[in-house]
Design an enzyme around this catalytic site. Structure first.
Site: not given
Length: 415
Positions: A90, A225, A317, A321, A409
């Protein structure tokens, strides 16, 4: 190493001659299994103790997002072949708010870094196969009971094997030079650290995630998200044909109290956009509620007992991580022990906790930021809601703000 039990005249369930190894690893999740592989590659022997059976470990659903650094470590360890063949690379995520869609392009913002969607179950399967093929002993259904003598040069792990179907099992002892606890928050490793020198930092959130697995192709090719006035939602995936989706719910929610229709209808509301995007529905095969909390145990070492992964720290979550932090811990330990073997110096082992905690706190900060950015607090005021939207708008309009998110991220440096 001989693994058969020896009977002691005073205790028929205790070994007369303990097993012996350099590193005793408690827990055969991805952290413990990866540590065993790293040590094997460095010529250092270990024994892995896992309380569950192999089938349970290989189907234990947890994380599915691997940072760039985790992907690189697995490849270097010889555990990347199937991941590279079946994993889903991704190059970004989508932020969704006020019916707007904004894509964060990881490679463009981080100098080429990305993430990989590859489930923890598959990481464990790959590492188990390698360990059983040419690694040290991996003992399933071997329940660690206690860690003893962590302050000495030869700590011990008491464990029990063969206790299926109510049988008492055989209590045995594993003598080590070092013990690494990869056995999670409730394991015996963390419990073996005296309370005196420990500092605990924690935060419990008043909401959780209702998560589902559904037999339907993902409705988007990257993670979404979504911040919504009704609460957060996440669109993820496990494979090209299996979707993983989440809804923010009150912390005490019973997953079964939500019907399939209610779940899909709420997901559609929270993912709504001002274009023609459509959420695809399919049969829901699993429902569960994940609590949200932050936790850090300082220090991450006591004598020759080292804590790794959830035994030392937990993150909500939202930032993806947890697994990646555990990988950083065991890589740091393996490097430090290899350094000691090569040079005789304990410098890197002595710095283990400090080294890991620098990365842990950055991940805690990022996970907290992502959680407060995207979730609606039960007592949120209109002012706070508008601040969330302003923060999201800043990310969508500022390359500097967007870069900070992308760098975090895709992963903080290990070590």
């Amino acid at each position: 190493m001989k693994l058969t039990a020896h009977r002691d005249g005073n205790d028929a369930n205790r070994r007369e001659r303990p097993m012996r190894t350099t590193v005793g690893i408690i827990g055969a999740g991805p952290a413990g299994l990866l540590l065993a592989r790293l040590l094997h590659n460095a010529g250092i022997d270990s024994v892995v103790l896992e309380s569950r059976d192999r089938a349970y470990v290989e189907r234990r659903q947890r994380a599915g997002i691997l940072e760039q650094g985790t992907v690189d470590v697995l490849r270097a360890a010889g555990a990347g072949e199937r991941m590279d063949r079946e994993g889903l690379p991704h190059d970004g995520i989508e932020l969704r708010f006020a019916k707007r869609r904004h894509r964060v392009d990881f490679p463009a913002l981080t100098g080429g870094r990305s993430v990989m969607v590859y489930a923890q179950t598959e990481v464990c399967k790959d590492l188990i196969a390698l360990q059983l093929k040419d690694g040290g002993p991996l003992l399933f259904e071997a329940e660690a009971l206690a860690v003893e003598g962590a302050e000495t040069d030869h700590p011990r792990v008491r464990f029990r094997r063969g206790g299926a179907e109510g049988a008492e099992g055989t209590e045995e002892v594993l003598e080590c030079d070092y013990v690494v606890g990869c056995d999670g928050f409730w394991g015996v490793a963390r419990a073996a650290v005296p309370a005196g020198p420990v500092r605990i930092f924690e935060r419990t959130y008043p909401f959780g995630w209702l998560g589902i697995l559904a037999d339907v192709a993902p409705s988007h090719d990257e993670l979404v998200y979504a911040r919504h006035d009704r609460g957060f939602a996440l669109l993820s995936m496990r494979s090209p044909s299996v979707s993983r989706l989440y809804l923010q719910v009150p912390a005490d929610t019973d997953a079964e109290s939500w019907s399939d229709e209610e779940i899909w209808a709420e997901l559609e509301r929270r993912f709504e956009t001002d274009d023609d995007w459509v959420l695809h529905r399919g049969p829901i095969t699993q429902k569960s509620v994940t609590p949200m909390r932050s936790y850090v145990h300082e220090p991450m070492r006591h004598g020759r007992l080292f804590l790794a992964g959830d035994a030392a720290h937990i993150v909500p979550p939202t930032g993806a991580k947890g697994l990646n932090l555990a990988v950083g811990d065991v890589v740091t330990f393996a490097r430090a022990l290899a350094h000691r073997t090569e040079t005789g110096s304990d410098d890197l082992l002595d710095a283990y906790s400090e080294t890991c905690l620098r990365r842990v706190w950055q991940a805690e900060r990022f996970s907290y930021d992502m959680t407060t950015l995207l979730h609606r607090a039960p007592d949120a005021t209109p002012f706070e809601n508008r601040l969330q939207l302003a923060r999201l708008d800043r990310i969508a309009s500022s390359r500097a703000a967007e870069t900070d998110l992308a760098e975090a991220y895709t992963g903080f440096p290990i070590g």
